[in-house]
Design a protein around this motif. Structure first.
Motif, PDB file in Angstrom:
ATOM      1  N   HIS A   1       0.834  -1.183   0.000  1.00 30.31           N
ATOM      2  CA  HIS A   1       0.000   0.000   0.000  1.00 30.31           C
ATOM      3  C   HIS A   1       0.878   1.246   0.000  1.00 30.31           C
ATOM      4  N   ASN A   2       0.237   2.375  -0.221  1.00 29.37           N
ATOM      5  CA  ASN A   2       0.959   3.636  -0.315  1.00 29.37           C
ATOM      6  C   ASN A   2       1.901   3.832   0.871  1.00 29.37           C
ATOM      7  N   ASN A   3       3.110   4.186   0.598  1.00 23.35           N
ATOM      8  CA  ASN A   3       4.204   4.425   1.549  1.00 23.35           C
ATOM      9  C   ASN A   3       4.867   3.148   2.063  1.00 23.35           C
ATOM     10  N   GLU A   4       4.187   2.030   2.024  1.00 20.91           N
ATOM     11  CA  GLU A   4       4.813   0.784   2.471  1.00 20.91           C
ATOM     12  C   GLU A   4       5.893   0.333   1.489  1.00 20.91           C
ATOM     13  N   GLU A   5       5.720   0.648   0.211  1.00 24.97           N
ATOM     14  CA  GLU A   5       6.760   0.318  -0.768  1.00 24.97           C
ATOM     15  C   GLU A   5       8.044   1.089  -0.466  1.00 24.97           C
ATOM     16  N   ILE A   6       7.894   2.326  -0.021  1.00 18.31           N
ATOM     17  CA  ILE A   6       9.062   3.138   0.326  1.00 18.31           C
ATOM     18  C   ILE A   6       9.736   2.570   1.570  1.00 18.31           C
ATOM     19  N   PHE A   7       8.949   2.068   2.498  1.00 16.91           N
ATOM     20  CA  PHE A   7       9.483   1.393   3.674  1.00 16.91           C
ATOM     21  C   PHE A   7      10.350   0.214   3.226  1.00 16.91           C
ATOM     22  N   CYS A   8       9.848  -0.571   2.285  1.00 16.52           N
ATOM     23  CA  CYS A   8      10.606  -1.715   1.761  1.00 16.52           C
ATOM     24  C   CYS A   8      11.888  -1.259   1.063  1.00 16.52           C
ATOM     25  N   ALA A   9      11.811  -0.165   0.330  1.00 14.05           N
ATOM     26  CA  ALA A   9      13.006   0.373  -0.339  1.00 14.05           C
ATOM     27  C   ALA A   9      14.051   0.805   0.694  1.00 14.05           C
ATOM     28  N   LYS A  10      13.593   1.404   1.782  1.00 12.11           N
ATOM     29  CA  LYS A  10      14.520   1.819   2.841  1.00 12.11           C
ATOM     30  C   LYS A  10      15.174   0.607   3.505  1.00 12.11           C
ATOM     31  N   ILE A  11      14.403  -0.453   3.700  1.00  6.97           N
ATOM     32  CA  ILE A  11      14.983  -1.686   4.248  1.00  6.97           C
ATOM     33  C   ILE A  11      16.036  -2.224   3.293  1.00  6.97           C
ATOM     34  N   HIS A  12      15.715  -2.192   1.999  1.00  4.78           N
ATOM     35  CA  HIS A  12      16.672  -2.671   1.000  1.00  4.78           C
ATOM     36  C   HIS A  12      17.978  -1.881   1.089  1.00  4.78           C
ATOM     37  N   LEU A  13      17.857  -0.564   1.217  1.00  7.72           N
ATOM     38  CA  LEU A  13      19.062   0.274   1.351  1.00  7.72           C
ATOM     39  C   LEU A  13      19.903  -0.152   2.544  1.00  7.72           C
ATOM     40  N   GLN A  14      19.256  -0.442   3.656  1.00 12.21           N
ATOM     41  CA  GLN A  14      19.968  -0.879   4.857  1.00 12.21           C
ATOM     42  C   GLN A  14      20.654  -2.227   4.640  1.00 12.21           C
ATOM     43  N   LEU A  15      19.920  -3.171   4.050  1.00 12.87           N
ATOM     44  CA  LEU A  15      20.457  -4.513   3.848  1.00 12.87           C
ATOM     45  C   LEU A  15      21.502  -4.565   2.734  1.00 12.87           C
ATOM     46  N   LYS A  16      21.450  -3.596   1.841  1.00 14.88           N
ATOM     47  CA  LYS A  16      22.416  -3.538   0.738  1.00 14.88           C
ATOM     48  C   LYS A  16      23.843  -3.367   1.275  1.00 14.88           C
ATOM     49  N   LYS A  17      23.954  -2.806   2.457  1.00 15.33           N
ATOM     50  CA  LYS A  17      25.265  -2.643   3.093  1.00 15.33           C
ATOM     51  C   LYS A  17      25.837  -3.996   3.522  1.00 15.33           C
ATOM     52  N   LEU A  18      24.948  -4.959   3.784  1.00 16.13           N
ATOM     53  CA  LEU A  18      25.360  -6.296   4.238  1.00 16.13           C
ATOM     54  C   LEU A  18      25.379  -7.326   3.111  1.00 16.13           C
ATOM     55  N   TYR A  19      24.462  -7.170   2.159  1.00 19.22           N
ATOM     56  CA  TYR A  19      24.304  -8.142   1.074  1.00 19.22           C
ATOM     57  C   TYR A  19      24.347  -7.401  -0.256  1.00 19.22           C
ATOM     58  N   THR A  20      25.440  -7.539  -0.970  1.00 16.74           N
ATOM     59  CA  THR A  20      25.584  -6.788  -2.222  1.00 16.74           C
ATOM     60  C   THR A  20      24.813  -7.402  -3.379  1.00 16.74           C
ATOM     61  N   ASN A  21      24.409  -8.644  -3.256  1.00 16.03           N
ATOM     62  CA  ASN A  21      23.722  -9.292  -4.368  1.00 16.03           C
ATOM     63  C   ASN A  21      22.228  -9.498  -4.108  1.00 16.03           C
ATOM     64  N   GLY A  22      21.668  -8.776  -3.187  1.00 15.33           N
ATOM     65  CA  GLY A  22      20.253  -8.935  -2.853  1.00 15.33           C
ATOM     66  C   GLY A  22      19.349  -8.182  -3.805  1.00 15.33           C
ATOM     67  N   ILE A  23      18.146  -8.668  -3.910  1.00 14.38           N
ATOM     68  CA  ILE A  23      17.124  -7.985  -4.706  1.00 14.38           C
ATOM     69  C   ILE A  23      15.820  -8.023  -3.925  1.00 14.38           C
ATOM     70  N   THR A  24      15.094  -6.947  -3.976  1.00 14.41           N
ATOM     71  CA  THR A  24      13.800  -6.859  -3.313  1.00 14.41           C
ATOM     72  C   THR A  24      12.730  -6.864  -4.391  1.00 14.41           C
ATOM     73  N   ILE A  25      11.758  -7.736  -4.214  1.00 11.77           N
ATOM     74  CA  ILE A  25      10.629  -7.811  -5.149  1.00 11.77           C
ATOM     75  C   ILE A  25       9.458  -7.107  -4.481  1.00 11.77           C
ATOM     76  N   ILE A  26       8.896  -6.143  -5.181  1.00 14.27           N
ATOM     77  CA  ILE A  26       7.734  -5.425  -4.660  1.00 14.27           C
ATOM     78  C   ILE A  26       6.558  -5.691  -5.582  1.00 14.27           C
ATOM     79  N   ILE A  27       5.475  -6.184  -4.973  1.00  9.61           N
ATOM     80  CA  ILE A  27       4.237  -6.419  -5.715  1.00  9.61           C
ATOM     81  C   ILE A  27       3.191  -5.488  -5.109  1.00  9.61           C
ATOM     82  N   PRO A  28       2.965  -4.350  -5.745  1.00  9.65           N
ATOM     83  CA  PRO A  28       2.013  -3.386  -5.183  1.00  9.65           C
ATOM     84  C   PRO A  28       0.590  -3.931  -5.179  1.00  9.65           C
TER      85      PRO A  28
END
Length: 178
Positions: A1-28
């Motif tokens: 839902h609105n703004n929750e996708e941005i929350f997921c993107a922010k989590i991805h940014l945080q985890l990107k520091k630990l996992y360089t090969n990660g991908i986040t799938i977002i299904i709105p």
């Protein structure tokens, strides 16, 4: 839902520091918002790839895979280990976690799960779901499950057992009235 996708993107940014090969799938929930979601996520410095893109192959710099199609959730749940179910950070009541859990995903969710409170209680009791209220908690839960090599087969077995138990209880209850 609105703004929750941005929350997921922010989590991805945080985890990107630990996992360089990660991908986040977002299904709105509402795919008509896909382009605005893409714009918002790209403002965070993340590279987004549309599922229905003419370019089918994603490159190794893709951060977010944005599903802009209906009816494909199950295919993605089969390959994911950890799923955030939306409608739970906002006051919507959450989405049904059963399909994700049945397909072996660890389910994380926000505090607003009134639509499926009993189901989430059962999943939490069996360590299949976790509530998050902050980016730090989400990062912690996801990182913990990735480090522990989350065992989706174990979750599937637990859910099948629970399902059979519920079915037997319901049959006993129904037989009282028949």
């Amino acid at each position: 839902h609105n703004n929750e996708e941005i929350f997921c993107a922010k989590i991805h940014l945080q985890l990107k520091k630990l996992y360089t090969n990660g991908i986040t799938i977002i299904i709105p929930r509402h795919i008509h918002r896909a382009y605005s979601i893409k714009e918002e996520i790209e403002k965070k410095g993340l590279k987004v790839h549309f599922h229905n893109s003419k370019i089918k192959k994603i490159d190794n710099k893709t951060d977010i895979y944005l599903v802009d199609a209906f009816g494909e959730t199950k295919a993605f749940l089969k390959i994911c280990k950890i799923v955030f179910l939306g409608g739970s950070l906002i006051k919507h009541g959450g989405q049904n976690p059963l399909e994700a859990a049945r397909l072996g995903c660890k389910v994380i969710h926000g505090p607003n799960i009134s639509n499926f409170e009993e189901v989430y209680k059962l999943l939490k009791k069996n360590n299949i779901s976790s509530e998050i209220r902050s980016l730090n908690k989400a990062k912690y839960i996801i990182n913990k499950n990735l480090k522990n090599n989350h065992n989706s087969k174990k979750f599937t077995k637990i859910l099948n057992s629970i399902g059979n138990e519920v079915l037997i209880q319901n049959q006993k209850e129904i037989s009282k009235y028949i």
